[in-house]
Design a protein around this motif. Structure first.
Motif, PDB file in Angstrom:
ATOM      1  N   ASP A 137      43.572  25.839  21.099  1.00  0.00           N
ATOM      2  CA  ASP A 137      43.077  25.561  22.449  1.00  0.00           C
ATOM      3  C   ASP A 137      41.899  26.469  22.789  1.00  0.00           C
ATOM      4  O   ASP A 137      42.074  27.616  23.187  1.00  0.00           O
ATOM      5  CB  ASP A 137      44.204  25.756  23.462  1.00  0.00           C
ATOM      6  CG  ASP A 137      43.816  25.280  24.855  1.00  0.00           C
ATOM      7  OD1 ASP A 137      42.657  24.856  25.043  1.00  0.00           O
ATOM      8  OD2 ASP A 137      44.674  25.330  25.753  1.00  0.00           O
ATOM      9  N   GLY A 146      39.990  26.171  25.253  1.00  0.00           N
ATOM     10  CA  GLY A 146      39.851  26.328  26.696  1.00  0.00           C
ATOM     11  C   GLY A 146      40.882  27.263  27.297  1.00  0.00           C
ATOM     12  O   GLY A 146      40.846  27.535  28.501  1.00  0.00           O
ATOM     13  N   LYS A 172      44.059  26.885  27.972  1.00  0.00           N
ATOM     14  CA  LYS A 172      44.910  26.276  29.001  1.00  0.00           C
ATOM     15  C   LYS A 172      46.375  26.563  28.676  1.00  0.00           C
ATOM     16  O   LYS A 172      46.736  26.885  27.557  1.00  0.00           O
ATOM     17  CB  LYS A 172      44.658  24.768  29.058  1.00  0.00           C
ATOM     18  CG  LYS A 172      43.207  24.374  29.343  1.00  0.00           C
ATOM     19  CD  LYS A 172      42.825  24.685  30.766  1.00  0.00           C
ATOM     20  CE  LYS A 172      41.410  24.195  31.089  1.00  0.00           C
ATOM     21  NZ  LYS A 172      41.270  22.737  30.955  1.00  0.00           N
ATOM     22  N   TRP A 173      47.257  26.375  29.665  1.00  0.00           N
ATOM     23  CA  TRP A 173      48.659  26.746  29.511  1.00  0.00           C
ATOM     24  C   TRP A 173      49.532  25.585  29.042  1.00  0.00           C
ATOM     25  O   TRP A 173      50.732  25.738  28.850  1.00  0.00           O
ATOM     26  CB  TRP A 173      49.185  27.317  30.821  1.00  0.00           C
ATOM     27  CG  TRP A 173      50.455  28.085  30.702  1.00  0.00           C
ATOM     28  CD1 TRP A 173      51.673  27.767  31.238  1.00  0.00           C
ATOM     29  CD2 TRP A 173      50.673  29.308  29.977  1.00  0.00           C
ATOM     30  NE1 TRP A 173      52.619  28.712  30.907  1.00  0.00           N
ATOM     31  CE2 TRP A 173      52.026  29.676  30.134  1.00  0.00           C
ATOM     32  CE3 TRP A 173      49.842  30.130  29.207  1.00  0.00           C
ATOM     33  CZ2 TRP A 173      52.579  30.822  29.562  1.00  0.00           C
ATOM     34  CZ3 TRP A 173      50.384  31.271  28.639  1.00  0.00           C
ATOM     35  CH2 TRP A 173      51.735  31.610  28.808  1.00  0.00           C
ATOM     36  N   GLU A 214      49.208  32.760  23.498  1.00  0.00           N
ATOM     37  CA  GLU A 214      50.055  31.765  24.167  1.00  0.00           C
ATOM     38  C   GLU A 214      51.180  31.323  23.232  1.00  0.00           C
ATOM     39  O   GLU A 214      52.343  31.216  23.644  1.00  0.00           O
ATOM     40  CB  GLU A 214      49.214  30.559  24.582  1.00  0.00           C
ATOM     41  CG  GLU A 214      50.022  29.449  25.248  1.00  0.00           C
ATOM     42  CD  GLU A 214      49.233  28.157  25.407  1.00  0.00           C
ATOM     43  OE1 GLU A 214      49.673  27.287  26.167  1.00  0.00           O
ATOM     44  OE2 GLU A 214      48.177  28.012  24.750  1.00  0.00           O
ATOM     45  N   ARG A 248      46.069  35.637  35.308  1.00  0.00           N
ATOM     46  CA  ARG A 248      45.147  34.561  35.652  1.00  0.00           C
ATOM     47  C   ARG A 248      43.770  34.936  35.122  1.00  0.00           C
ATOM     48  O   ARG A 248      43.469  36.109  34.908  1.00  0.00           O
ATOM     49  CB  ARG A 248      45.087  34.347  37.176  1.00  0.00           C
ATOM     50  CG  ARG A 248      46.410  33.953  37.818  1.00  0.00           C
ATOM     51  CD  ARG A 248      46.852  32.563  37.369  1.00  0.00           C
ATOM     52  NE  ARG A 248      48.034  32.086  38.086  1.00  0.00           N
ATOM     53  CZ  ARG A 248      49.274  32.253  37.669  1.00  0.00           C
ATOM     54  NH1 ARG A 248      49.504  32.931  36.541  1.00  0.00           N
ATOM     55  NH2 ARG A 248      50.295  31.774  38.357  1.00  0.00           N
ATOM     56  N   TYR A 275      32.993  25.866  29.308  1.00  0.00           N
ATOM     57  CA  TYR A 275      33.269  25.209  30.593  1.00  0.00           C
ATOM     58  C   TYR A 275      32.029  24.642  31.278  1.00  0.00           C
ATOM     59  O   TYR A 275      32.153  23.923  32.258  1.00  0.00           O
ATOM     60  CB  TYR A 275      33.955  26.193  31.543  1.00  0.00           C
ATOM     61  CG  TYR A 275      35.354  26.541  31.117  1.00  0.00           C
ATOM     62  CD1 TYR A 275      36.427  25.736  31.453  1.00  0.00           C
ATOM     63  CD2 TYR A 275      35.602  27.685  30.353  1.00  0.00           C
ATOM     64  CE1 TYR A 275      37.712  26.048  31.046  1.00  0.00           C
ATOM     65  CE2 TYR A 275      36.881  28.007  29.943  1.00  0.00           C
ATOM     66  CZ  TYR A 275      37.939  27.191  30.287  1.00  0.00           C
ATOM     67  OH  TYR A 275      39.206  27.494  29.886  1.00  0.00           O
ATOM     68  N   PRO A 315      38.852  27.447  35.407  1.00  0.00           N
ATOM     69  CA  PRO A 315      40.067  27.420  36.238  1.00  0.00           C
ATOM     70  C   PRO A 315      40.624  28.836  36.421  1.00  0.00           C
ATOM     71  O   PRO A 315      41.522  29.269  35.702  1.00  0.00           O
ATOM     72  CB  PRO A 315      41.017  26.532  35.432  1.00  0.00           C
ATOM     73  CG  PRO A 315      40.589  26.710  34.008  1.00  0.00           C
ATOM     74  CD  PRO A 315      39.092  26.924  34.047  1.00  0.00           C
ATOM     75  N   GLU A 357      44.328  29.647  36.345  1.00  0.00           N
ATOM     76  CA  GLU A 357      45.120  29.184  35.203  1.00  0.00           C
ATOM     77  C   GLU A 357      45.956  30.333  34.636  1.00  0.00           C
ATOM     78  O   GLU A 357      45.449  31.433  34.403  1.00  0.00           O
ATOM     79  CB  GLU A 357      44.177  28.663  34.113  1.00  0.00           C
ATOM     80  CG  GLU A 357      44.873  28.076  32.906  1.00  0.00           C
ATOM     81  CD  GLU A 357      45.343  26.654  33.129  1.00  0.00           C
ATOM     82  OE1 GLU A 357      46.140  26.167  32.318  1.00  0.00           O
ATOM     83  OE2 GLU A 357      44.909  26.033  34.117  1.00  0.00           O
ATOM     84  N   VAL A 396      47.446  32.698  31.965  1.00  0.00           N
ATOM     85  CA  VAL A 396      46.878  33.069  30.668  1.00  0.00           C
ATOM     86  C   VAL A 396      47.479  34.401  30.218  1.00  0.00           C
ATOM     87  O   VAL A 396      47.837  35.237  31.040  1.00  0.00           O
ATOM     88  CB  VAL A 396      45.330  33.156  30.750  1.00  0.00           C
ATOM     89  CG1 VAL A 396      44.905  34.239  31.717  1.00  0.00           C
ATOM     90  CG2 VAL A 396      44.698  33.370  29.392  1.00  0.00           C
TER      91      VAL A 396
END
Length: 212
Positions: free
Chosen positions: A128, A130, A132-133, A142, A160, A179, A186, A189, A191
């Motif tokens: 990922d 980006g 993201k979660w 993650e 975040r 992005y 975001p 988000e 993180v």
């Protein structure tokens, strides 16, 4: 994943073996690794530079040690999520950045197997970029966080994006690339960075044992 096999005697032995060694020599003494240990290191490249800049940490990547037929391997989120050897993982480390941490208290066997099964199912999943979660793609820290969460262990509270140094000169170009602009990031988000895991109060440094 996180079976117990060390004792206070082993830790004492490791301490005595390392006594008297110059600090520059300590890193040459191998870790006494076991399943469930988390490996950290620093790597090169634009993303690694951005992670270092955002977190003020030498750690830019991490993975978790798994045991397969008596051999220790590393589950890591690269492209794609993969299982590699400990030797290969360490070989990619910038000098002085390879470190291993371990839970102070291991989960029970059922939780370990649940986490290990979940982790293996992620092999082949895309990395990922980006951060993201969601579970459709995973980045390194993650993946490690979620493996332990499957075992009922919350290594740290997710942060975040806005908690990191987004104005660092090595971070801004990566945000623009991934992005389009900082406005599209975001910032709320969830993180976790490798440094967040490394600083977990639930972990201790894995002992080193000088092999004869």
């Amino acid at each position: 994943m996180m079976t117990r096999c060390s004792s206070s005697a082993l830790v004492l032995s490791a301490t005595l073996s390392l006594a008297g060694l110059a600090s520059a020599d300590v890193a040459a003494v191998p870790y006494d690794l076991r399943e469930g240990d988390i490996l950290f290191h620093g790597t090169g490249g634009q993303q690694a530079d951005a992670v270092r800049g955002a977190t003020d940490s030498p750690y830019t990547h991490c993975g978790v040690v798994l045991s397969d037929k008596g051999r220790l391997l590393v589950l890591e989120a690269v492209q794609p999520v993969s299982i590699t050897t400990v030797e290969e993982f360490e070989k990619r480390s910038k000098a002085g950045t390879f470190h291993a941490r371990r839970l102070k208290s291991a989960p029970d066997a059922a939780a370990v197997e649940k986490a290990k099964a979940w982790g293996k199912k992620q092999v082949g999943l895309n990395y990922d970029t980006g951060f993201k979660w969601g579970d459709d793609k995973l980045y390194c820290s993650e993946l490690v966080w979620k493996v332990f969460h499957e075992a009922g262990v919350k290594l740290c509270e997710p942060r975040r994006f806005h908690d990191y140094k987004l104005d660092h000169p090595d971070v801004k170009p990566l945000i623009a690339q991934r992005y389009g602009s900082a406005d599209k990031l975001p910032k709320n988000e969830p993180v976790v960075a490798p440094s967040d895991l490394a600083e977990s109060d639930l972990l201790v440094e894995v002992p080193r044992v000088e092999k004869k």
